[in-house]
Design a protein around this motif. Structure first.
Motif, mmCIF file in Angstrom:
data_model
loop_
_atom_site.group_PDB
_atom_site.id
_atom_site.type_symbol
_atom_site.label_atom_id
_atom_site.label_comp_id
_atom_site.label_asym_id
_atom_site.label_seq_id
_atom_site.Cartn_x
_atom_site.Cartn_y
_atom_site.Cartn_z
ATOM 1 N N ALA A 27 -4.191 2.863 3.521
ATOM 2 C CA ALA A 27 -4.505 4.200 3.001
ATOM 3 C C ALA A 27 -5.072 4.142 1.588
ATOM 4 O O ALA A 27 -5.854 5.014 1.197
ATOM 5 C CB ALA A 27 -3.258 5.078 3.033
ATOM 6 N N THR A 28 -4.677 3.135 0.808
ATOM 7 C CA THR A 28 -5.141 3.076 -0.583
ATOM 8 C C THR A 28 -6.642 2.782 -0.697
ATOM 9 O O THR A 28 -7.352 3.513 -1.397
ATOM 10 C CB THR A 28 -4.317 2.066 -1.402
ATOM 11 O OG1 THR A 28 -4.222 0.827 -0.709
ATOM 12 C CG2 THR A 28 -2.919 2.592 -1.634
ATOM 13 N N PRO A 29 -7.190 1.753 -0.024
ATOM 14 C CA PRO A 29 -8.652 1.573 -0.119
ATOM 15 C C PRO A 29 -9.431 2.672 0.601
ATOM 16 O O PRO A 29 -10.551 2.998 0.197
ATOM 17 C CB PRO A 29 -8.891 0.207 0.544
ATOM 18 C CG PRO A 29 -7.732 -0.005 1.436
ATOM 19 C CD PRO A 29 -6.570 0.656 0.741
ATOM 20 N N LEU A 30 -8.838 3.264 1.653
ATOM 21 C CA LEU A 30 -9.522 4.347 2.348
ATOM 22 C C LEU A 30 -9.597 5.610 1.491
ATOM 23 O O LEU A 30 -10.408 6.506 1.764
ATOM 24 C CB LEU A 30 -8.814 4.664 3.673
ATOM 25 C CG LEU A 30 -9.013 3.651 4.800
ATOM 26 C CD1 LEU A 30 -8.162 4.006 6.009
ATOM 27 C CD2 LEU A 30 -10.493 3.561 5.192
ATOM 28 N N GLY A 31 -8.761 5.693 0.446
ATOM 29 C CA GLY A 31 -8.825 6.823 -0.466
ATOM 30 C C GLY A 31 -9.918 6.692 -1.519
ATOM 31 O O GLY A 31 -10.220 7.660 -2.233
ATOM 32 N N LEU A 32 -10.533 5.515 -1.624
ATOM 33 C CA LEU A 32 -11.547 5.297 -2.658
ATOM 34 C C LEU A 32 -12.770 6.211 -2.528
ATOM 35 O O LEU A 32 -13.224 6.761 -3.537
ATOM 36 C CB LEU A 32 -11.991 3.827 -2.656
ATOM 37 C CG LEU A 32 -11.099 2.873 -3.444
ATOM 38 C CD1 LEU A 32 -11.505 1.429 -3.191
ATOM 39 C CD2 LEU A 32 -11.179 3.189 -4.937
ATOM 40 N N PRO A 33 -13.357 6.390 -1.320
ATOM 41 C CA PRO A 33 -14.509 7.312 -1.244
ATOM 42 C C PRO A 33 -14.172 8.713 -1.721
ATOM 43 O O PRO A 33 -14.977 9.364 -2.393
ATOM 44 C CB PRO A 33 -14.859 7.305 0.253
ATOM 45 C CG PRO A 33 -14.293 6.039 0.792
ATOM 46 C CD PRO A 33 -13.052 5.787 -0.020
ATOM 47 N N ILE A 74 -8.977 6.373 -8.519
ATOM 48 C CA ILE A 74 -9.909 5.253 -8.332
ATOM 49 C C ILE A 74 -9.259 3.951 -8.803
ATOM 50 O O ILE A 74 -9.228 2.945 -8.083
ATOM 51 C CB ILE A 74 -11.221 5.489 -9.107
ATOM 52 C CG1 ILE A 74 -11.967 6.702 -8.552
ATOM 53 C CG2 ILE A 74 -12.112 4.243 -9.026
ATOM 54 C CD1 ILE A 74 -13.195 7.079 -9.370
ATOM 55 N N ILE A 75 -8.729 3.972 -10.018
ATOM 56 C CA ILE A 75 -8.151 2.764 -10.607
ATOM 57 C C ILE A 75 -6.911 2.314 -9.839
ATOM 58 O O ILE A 75 -6.755 1.129 -9.517
ATOM 59 C CB ILE A 75 -7.812 3.008 -12.093
ATOM 60 C CG1 ILE A 75 -9.090 3.324 -12.872
ATOM 61 C CG2 ILE A 75 -7.112 1.792 -12.698
ATOM 62 C CD1 ILE A 75 -8.866 3.823 -14.280
ATOM 63 N N TYR A 92 -16.937 6.930 7.660
ATOM 64 C CA TYR A 92 -16.754 8.325 8.071
ATOM 65 C C TYR A 92 -16.017 9.126 6.996
ATOM 66 O O TYR A 92 -16.315 10.300 6.765
ATOM 67 C CB TYR A 92 -15.984 8.381 9.395
ATOM 68 C CG TYR A 92 -16.722 7.737 10.544
ATOM 69 C CD1 TYR A 92 -17.961 8.218 10.947
ATOM 70 C CD2 TYR A 92 -16.191 6.633 11.216
ATOM 71 C CE1 TYR A 92 -18.656 7.620 11.988
ATOM 72 C CE2 TYR A 92 -16.869 6.043 12.262
ATOM 73 C CZ TYR A 92 -18.107 6.536 12.650
ATOM 74 O OH TYR A 92 -18.785 5.951 13.683
ATOM 75 N N ILE A 93 -15.039 8.490 6.333
ATOM 76 C CA ILE A 93 -14.336 9.170 5.245
ATOM 77 C C ILE A 93 -15.298 9.451 4.094
ATOM 78 O O ILE A 93 -15.250 10.528 3.476
ATOM 79 C CB ILE A 93 -13.135 8.315 4.763
ATOM 80 C CG1 ILE A 93 -12.047 8.302 5.845
ATOM 81 C CG2 ILE A 93 -12.566 8.859 3.454
ATOM 82 C CD1 ILE A 93 -10.848 7.447 5.503
ATOM 83 N N ALA A 94 -16.203 8.519 3.814
ATOM 84 C CA ALA A 94 -17.193 8.716 2.753
ATOM 85 C C ALA A 94 -18.115 9.888 3.083
ATOM 86 O O ALA A 94 -18.432 10.709 2.211
ATOM 87 C CB ALA A 94 -18.005 7.439 2.557
ATOM 88 N N ILE A 95 -18.545 9.986 4.345
ATOM 89 C CA ILE A 95 -19.403 11.105 4.762
ATOM 90 C C ILE A 95 -18.663 12.430 4.602
ATOM 91 O O ILE A 95 -19.203 13.410 4.071
ATOM 92 C CB ILE A 95 -19.855 10.925 6.231
ATOM 93 C CG1 ILE A 95 -20.793 9.723 6.353
ATOM 94 C CG2 ILE A 95 -20.550 12.192 6.747
ATOM 95 C CD1 ILE A 95 -21.105 9.332 7.791
ATOM 96 N N GLY A 96 -17.394 12.460 5.044
ATOM 97 C CA GLY A 96 -16.588 13.665 4.892
ATOM 98 C C GLY A 96 -16.391 14.048 3.443
ATOM 99 O O GLY A 96 -16.411 15.229 3.080
ATOM 100 N N SER A 97 -16.218 13.033 2.584
ATOM 101 C CA SER A 97 -16.041 13.288 1.150
ATOM 102 C C SER A 97 -17.296 13.905 0.541
ATOM 103 O O SER A 97 -17.218 14.837 -0.275
ATOM 104 C CB SER A 97 -15.700 11.989 0.417
ATOM 105 O OG SER A 97 -14.506 11.433 0.896
ATOM 106 N N ILE A 135 -13.843 8.548 -5.633
ATOM 107 C CA ILE A 135 -15.112 8.301 -6.322
ATOM 108 C C ILE A 135 -16.016 9.535 -6.270
ATOM 109 O O ILE A 135 -16.542 9.980 -7.297
ATOM 110 C CB ILE A 135 -15.827 7.074 -5.710
ATOM 111 C CG1 ILE A 135 -15.042 5.798 -6.033
ATOM 112 C CG2 ILE A 135 -17.252 6.965 -6.230
ATOM 113 C CD1 ILE A 135 -15.523 4.566 -5.283
ATOM 114 N N VAL A 136 -16.191 10.096 -5.073
ATOM 115 C CA VAL A 136 -17.041 11.283 -4.932
ATOM 116 C C VAL A 136 -16.483 12.445 -5.757
ATOM 117 O O VAL A 136 -17.214 13.141 -6.473
ATOM 118 C CB VAL A 136 -17.177 11.690 -3.447
ATOM 119 C CG1 VAL A 136 -17.859 13.050 -3.319
ATOM 120 C CG2 VAL A 136 -17.958 10.638 -2.685
#
Length: 261
Positions: A179-185, A54-55, A81-86, A188-189
């Motif tokens: 890729a770095t901000p897309l990894g946030l969901p 996250i950091i 969509y990445i957040a939903i998958g997470s 976090i989850v």
């Protein structure tokens, strides 16, 4: 020690989108103190890895955004969509056989490596304006798949996101930056899930918050603030062809690590 390791993690995070589970988990599994119950060492390593992610994602995104490397329109298309998958991955993790997922993921990475090496689509020089925007249906399928698999495995989604963006015509510097901000969901989850799970366990030491080991989180964070700008600076100087080839070499190392783990 954790701060010094954090510098390396920060460099890998901002330079190649790595630095999550593939680096942090093995290191923590080896160095976590005896005060943590042995049956929860791996849980603590994964939970701490996700919290570090996250950091580093925020830090790396900020550094890349300052240089205009992040394509925010693509971020907005995929992040939901990445957040939903997470979320799906976090909820269903306990019901799916982890070995099946690991071998499936290894197979996917091997497929990505072979196709990109033989077609040479990944390692060719790409111009700034050749990126092809994915259709909504494709974005939803890929995004949910990235989030789902990455949360289950406790890793960042860059090993799936970057090859996808690259093969649609995105330069490496922009693919890594995105890729770095897309990894946030995913981070976090996953981190919240492991924090809540760990707080239900008796016998965890006061140096932990759930399954998050605080001394390592603090040390990795301090080192990351040194390493992330260095990695971004190095990434900015690499040619697109060299960047892509080094990334594939690291992806091959990731496959070997997952086979041997």
């Amino acid at each position: 020690m954790y701060s010094l390791i954090g510098i390396m993690i920060g460099i890998l995070s901002s330079m190649f989108g790595f630095g999550g589970g593939f680096v942090v988990v093995p290191i923590l599994f080896a160095f976590l103190p005896d005060s943590i119950p042995s049956e929860y060492l791996m849980h603590t390593a994964i939970g701490t890895s996700l919290a570090v992610m996250i950091i580093n994602s925020f830090n790396s995104t900020y550094n890349h955004a300052k240089k205009g490397n992040v394509t925010w329109s693509i971020f907005k298309l995929l992040v939901g969509y990445i957040a939903i998958g997470s979320l799906l991955g976090g909820v269903l993790a306990v019901y799916i056989e982890s070995d099946f997922l690991r071998f499936a993921f290894i197979g996917l990475l091997i497929y990505v490596l072979i196709t990109n090496l033989f077609k040479k689509s990944f390692t060719k020089e790409i111009e700034e304006r050749t990126f092809s925007l994915p259709k909504q249906r494709s974005a939803s399928f890929i995004g949910m798949g990235i989030g789902f698999i990455s949360t289950l495995l406790g890793i960042g989604g860059s090993v799936m996101t970057i090859p996808y963006l690259r093969n649609r015509g995105m330069r490496m510097i922009h693919a890594v930056a995105l890729a770095t901000p897309l990894g946030l969901p995913i981070a976090i989850v996953g981190a919240i899930t492991y924090l809540i799970m760990g707080m239900q366990i008796e016998g965890m030491p006061s140096s932990t918050l759930g399954f998050i080991y605080l001394p390592a989180l603090i040390g990795f964070t301090i080192g990351g603030f040194i390493g992330v700008p260095i990695g971004r600076s190095w990434a900015q100087k690499l040619s697109d062809i060299v960047f892509s080839k080094v990334y594939l070499i690291l992806l091959f190392i990731v496959v070997i690590m997952m086979i041997l783990s």
